[in-house]
Design a protein around this motif. Sequence first.
Motif, short mmCIF file in Angstrom:
data_model
loop_
_atom_site.label_atom_id
_atom_site.label_comp_id
_atom_site.label_asym_id
_atom_site.label_seq_id
_atom_site.Cartn_x
_atom_site.Cartn_y
_atom_site.Cartn_z
N ARG A 156 0.83 -1.19 0.00
CA ARG A 156 0.00 0.00 0.00
C ARG A 156 0.87 1.24 0.00
O ARG A 156 1.85 1.34 0.73
N ALA A 160 -4.29 3.82 5.77
CA ALA A 160 -5.71 3.48 5.65
C ALA A 160 -6.61 4.71 5.77
O ALA A 160 -7.63 4.81 5.06
N GLU A 220 -8.87 0.79 8.55
CA GLU A 220 -8.52 -0.50 7.94
C GLU A 220 -9.70 -1.47 8.01
O GLU A 220 -10.00 -2.18 7.04
N ALA A 221 -10.37 -1.50 9.16
CA ALA A 221 -11.53 -2.39 9.32
C ALA A 221 -12.65 -2.02 8.36
O ALA A 221 -13.30 -2.89 7.77
N LEU A 223 -12.32 -0.42 5.41
CA LEU A 223 -11.89 -0.76 4.05
C LEU A 223 -12.02 -2.26 3.79
O LEU A 223 -12.48 -2.69 2.73
N SER A 224 -11.62 -3.05 4.77
CA SER A 224 -11.68 -4.50 4.63
C SER A 224 -13.13 -4.98 4.53
O SER A 224 -13.47 -5.81 3.68
N ARG A 225 -13.98 -4.45 5.41
CA ARG A 225 -15.39 -4.88 5.44
C ARG A 225 -16.11 -4.56 4.14
O ARG A 225 -16.92 -5.35 3.63
N GLY A 227 -14.70 -4.15 1.22
CA GLY A 227 -14.00 -4.67 0.04
C GLY A 227 -13.38 -3.58 -0.82
O GLY A 227 -13.30 -3.72 -2.04
N ASN A 229 -10.41 -1.45 -2.41
CA ASN A 229 -9.03 -1.71 -2.79
C ASN A 229 -8.09 -0.87 -1.96
O ASN A 229 -8.21 0.34 -1.88
N THR A 230 -7.13 -1.53 -1.28
CA THR A 230 -6.19 -0.80 -0.41
C THR A 230 -4.78 -0.76 -0.98
O THR A 230 -3.85 -0.48 -0.27
#
Length: 235
Positions: A156, A160, A220-221, A223-225, A227, A229-230
């Motif tokens: 990255r 985030a 970060e949580a 972005l991950s949840r 989906g 793009n990081t």
Amino acid sequence: MAQEARGDLAILEEKVGHVFSDKDLLIRALTHVSASASRAQSYERLEFLGDRVLGVVVAHMLVDAYADDSEGMMSRRLASLVRKETCAEVAREWDAGPFIRLGDGEAAAGGRNKDAILGDVCEAIIGAVYLDGGHEAAARIVRTAFGRCMATPGRRLQDAKTTLQEWAQGRRLAAPSYRLGSRSGPDHAPQFVVLVDVDGFASAEGTGTSKRVAEQAAAEAFLSREGINTHKGGE
């Protein structure tokens, strides 16, 4: 009573790539404030120095490696490489965790595997090498350890929080807002829970040893949840 660092320091020196003339510098670089009689005897001052040395050396590496990059792109690459999480990766590669000196409470809380502490120790070791062997000795270990990180595909290029803010702006949403959910733990080892709110979405939660770290974890949580793009690499 403080938890002493374990193991033969020569093993750590070999992994770091520097044999210390002054072993006390390395010991101080491994000493968390919870295990020291005063802040001056902890790794904090060495961390401050190492952070500056790291930034200069990595910036030089980027100028040499990316001749066609704009200043903005190199700034993002720099932020990615010197962020606390990357420093923690390096400390894990050095297997520094077992050598860190912690107070009993911090040790029981898993301090030797916390990104915040490992990242601090990485920077403190760089600062200690700088004082023990000079700029070139410190630059050598930085080039070796962070050169591997620089070559990692898909790393990255920004943190985030920045990624989330740009994602929200691109959808004409208000900037994400962060709020403190709770604070627990002793003063020397606090734990923060932070929630991030984005219009139209459920809150996401992150924890960390500082508000800044917890905010990054919350972003970060989210972005991950969702989906998102990081691994942004463009301007």
